[in-house]
Motif scaffolding. Structure first.
Motif: not given
Length: 783
Positions: A47, A69, A80, A129-130, A133-134, A137
């Motif tokens: 990132p 990302k 992100h 998108n969230s 990300d989850d 990460e």
């Protein structure tokens, strides 16, 4: 040496992450870089911060610090925080292999990035998108069945939302998430969700899929889906289930309503099916009941099973006769392994077969605009996962319905027509043979292949795809609302201006007054501006002029709009000066002869100076930019320095002058009211309020809101400006015609002459006060 004996900094891996060998200092760099190897501890672009602007509301911009990302080599990483262009495409950055390490592509040559995070359309982009990300990460686990089910279940629910707009960014992120799943153990529990997601994507607009293909998103999604399904047959149709009765062979209505997928478990026969109207997957284990193929039909018939998705099907055994299948009525597509072929591949260790039927070619997108052929059948994918080289010792037959007979294509030609396969770039025909003689008119096309992939019947011809250009799929919040407010306000103003001109035309005594002549000049300038804005200089007309290269006409329209606005403000300044003389000047004044004519010469000629300067010095400033055209906000109008010095500066100076005059006049009236204790105070208060409203609209003080909106001071100023500035003509009509008792009586007298007559000589009106020579208003108010 082995990986355990190799220092971490010297380990070189293949791009798929597997260890290759340990590098030594004496190995030349060229020997290493010539191979697609990467340092094992530098396989990902980590990132990194990235600064850009968000379009918040109505083209207002705000700076934002985002971050890229984590991405693998060859991936197009997204940001992100959601960052979408107006065509629904995400802002992406490639992770490249440079000097045996994963490194970000440079952004130094990029223009400033401006994108959208929130927009008017109902989209799943933010949620999707969230979720991505989850996963990246580690907040959502995908290393066990429960975590994978939760992830794919959330994806399915997002895609099955009603009234949602699917964007190219969603297709791209979905492909990336399937790529994350591919790195984990393959799980049959998520198969239904994956089929459901792909089915919804296939239902999206072809324009969205074509845009997605520019990021290779459709190919990535297709490849990941095919690979995942090909990894599941040992879980779907295991050998130990052969002959065992299945307690619940099909999904119930509630399950199908939730997922949109029919599931049929015939594992006792060695078959399991996942079916939808767009996409169906069939897993087969021929060891159970010699089933080596599938046939799809468009109508019922003997031995056919019905699908709630609107088609029928039956399983084909290795002893079937190809010609008999071909003669069956309403056949859409069929494929199977004859006995000799099955025995040949079985000797190579093959146990399972997988067939996928795509109802159309939505996911098979060619990026080139010109094609020499296109699919005119369903697409059938045939997989034998355990066959290492995917080449067959004997030809595999399959049949396809010729859809060119149902919907004839005038461009279709025999040359180039025939069976073909998808190579993830275009449709090819090498390695695939066609047995028909009349390819354009035979209802069923017979094909034979020696390799495995996705197949379709291709019709030759010259096919050109329209250039996508900068399609607009999403719009900033409130943009359409403001457009509607502007158009409605301008139309009401035009109606009001027509009403004023009609009143002047009908009543000679009113139009002969000097005050009415000033008003008519003002209305003429205002009407010219609004006609240009609403009818002649729209974004569609401007775009057409630019596309056709008619820049001179665009400059002419832009200059005319600029000139009309400056004339309007010139008249506003003249009226403000007359108001100042009327209500503030202490000593009585005498108007010069022909002062209306002189004022008209000044108001209509001086604006020519800045207009001609901009037109001759910088004519290109009138042309809308590519970014404006792509967002449907570009009209022929000055921009850059032409806008600042040719429009904003004179408008600002006049508006500030009018504001000062407004304050002086308001103060003068207030002082007069404070002295009006014994005479008609209530009436004067009403007059003060009416006059304040008139001055507010008439003198262009609403453009103060426009100046603040131009300076991006907030969306509230955009609303205030659009509501007030476009309503000036209508307000003047209400004030000077509808609220003026004399004019009302004149219209009533004209329409109903028996009721009253107009007494022009005895009437008084606030309009007359704009130009009448008089002494200070406060002195007269106490007489």
């Amino acid at each position: 040496p082995s990986i355990d004996n190799c220092p971490t900094e010297r380990r070189l891996c293949h791009l798929n992450g597997t260890f290759s060998y340990c590098s030594y200092m004496d190995i030349r760099y060229a020997e290493i870089s010539s191979k697609e190897l990467v340092d094992c501890d530098a396989m990902f672009c980590e990132p990194e911060e990235f600064k850009h602007d968000y379009i918040t509301r109505n083209h207002d911009q705000t700076p934002h610090v985002n971050r890229w990302k984590r991405a693998g080599i060859g991936e197009q990483a997204t940001l992100h925080d959601v960052c979408l262009r107006r065509n629904g495409m995400p802002v992406t950055r490639e992770c490249r292999l440079i000097a045996n390490q994963a490194r970000w592509a440079s952004t130094e040559a990029w223009p400033p990035v401006v994108c959208l995070r929130r927009f008017r359309e109902q989209s799943i982009s933010t949620e999707l998108n969230s979720l991505h990300d989850d996963i990246l990460e580690g907040r959502k686990r995908t290393n066990d069945t429960q975590g994978r089910r939760e992830m794919t279940g959330m994806m399915r629910r997002m895609f099955r939302q009603h009234d949602r707009t699917l964007l190219p960014a969603d297709v791209h992120v979905t492909g990336q998430m399937l790529g994350n799943l591919m790195q984990q153990d393959k799980d049959a529990a998520v198969s239904v969700d994956l089929v459901s997601v792909c089915k919804e994507i296939m239902s999206s607009d072809s324009q969205v899929l074509r845009l997605s293909a520019q990021l290779n998103a459709t190919n990535s999604l297709l490849s990941q889906f095919e690979s995942y399904m090909d990894a599941l047959p040992d879980q779907m149709v295991p050998r130990e289930n052969c002959g065992k009765m299945v307690p619940r062979p099909s999904s119930d209505a509630s399950e199908m309503a939730t997922t949109g997928v029919e599931t049929y478990n015939y594992s006792n026969m060695g078959v399991q099916a996942l079916m939808t109207g767009n996409l169906s997957v069939f897993f087969a284990n021929p060891e159970c009941d010699n089933i080596t193929g599938i046939a799809i039909y468009s109508a019922d018939g003997e031995d056919r099973k019905a699908s709630t998705s609107g088609f029928w099907y039956r399983f084909l055994r290795l002893s079937e006769d190809l010609n008999a299948i071909r003669r069956e009525s309403n056949l859409e597509t069929a494929a199977y392994l004859p006995q000799n072929l099955w025995l040949a591949v079985k000797r190579k260790g093959v146990s399972y077969l997988i067939f996928k039927v795509y109802a159309h070619d939505g996911l098979f997108v060619e990026t080139s605009q010109t094609r020499s052929r296109r699919p005119r059948s369903k697409v059938i994918s045939i997989s034998i996962p355990e066959l290492k080289d995917q080449s067959l010792p004997l030809a595999l037959p399959f049949l396809l319905r010729n859809e060119n007979l149902r919907e004839p294509d005038a461009r279709a030609i025999t040359s180039g027509s025939g069976c073909g396969f998808w190579n993830y770039e275009t449709w090819r025909s090498d390695g695939v043979s066609t047995s028909n003689s009349d390819l354009l008119h035979d209802p069923i096309i017979e094909c034979h292949t020696y390799h495995l992939t996705q197949f379709a019947f291709l019709v030759g011809g010259s096919y050109r795809t329209n250039d996508l250009g900068e399609e607009v799929l999403i719009t900033p919040l409130n943009e359409r609302v403001l457009d509607i407010i502007s158009i409605v306000g301008c139309c009401l103003s035009l109606m009001g201006i027509l009403g004023i001109f009609l009143t002047a035309a009908v009543f000679k005594s009113w139009r002969s007054q000097a005050s009415t002549k000033v008003l008519l000049h003002l209305c003429l300038a205002m009407g010219l501006q609004m006609v240009l804005f609403v009818f002649l200089n729209t974004d569609d007309i401007s775009e057409q002029l630019v596309v056709n290269g008619d820049s001179r006409r665009c400059v002419a329209l832009g200059a005319a709009l600029q000139y009309s606005i400056l004339v309007l403000f010139s008249w506003m300044l003249i009226i403000a000066f007359l108001q100042f003389q009327r209500y503030v000047t202490v000593i009585g004044i005498e108007r010069p002869r022909h002062y209306i004519l002189k004022a008209a010469i000044v108001a209509w000629s001086i604006p020519l100076l800045p207009t001609l300067l901009v037109a001759f010095i910088d004519p290109d400033s009138y042309l809308p930019s590519a970014a404006q055209l792509s967002t449907d906000t570009g009209i022929c109008y000055p921009s850059g320095y032409g806008l600042i010095f040719g429009v904003v500066l004179p408008i600002t100076l006049i508006t500030m002058t009018n504001l000062v005059i407004f304050v002086y006049v308001f103060y003068s009236i207030s002082s007069s009211l404070s002295q009006s204790i014994h005479r008609a105070e209530k009436k004067m208060v009403v007059k003060q309020i009416r006059l304040s409203i008139l001055l507010f609209f008439l003198l262009g003080l609403t453009w103060i809101f426009g100046i603040f909106a131009f300076m991006q001071a907030g969306v509230a100023f955009s609303y205030l400006f659009c509501i007030t500035a476009t309503m000036q003509g209508f307000v003047m009509f209400v004030y000077f015609v509808l609220m003026d008792s004399a004019n009302r009586k004149a219209w009533v007298g004209l329409c109903c002459p028996t009721r009253m007559k107009m007494d022009v000589e005895k009437r008084t009106t606030e309009l007359q006060s704009m130009t009448t020579s008089s002494t200070n208003y406060s002195n007269r108010s106490t007489n």
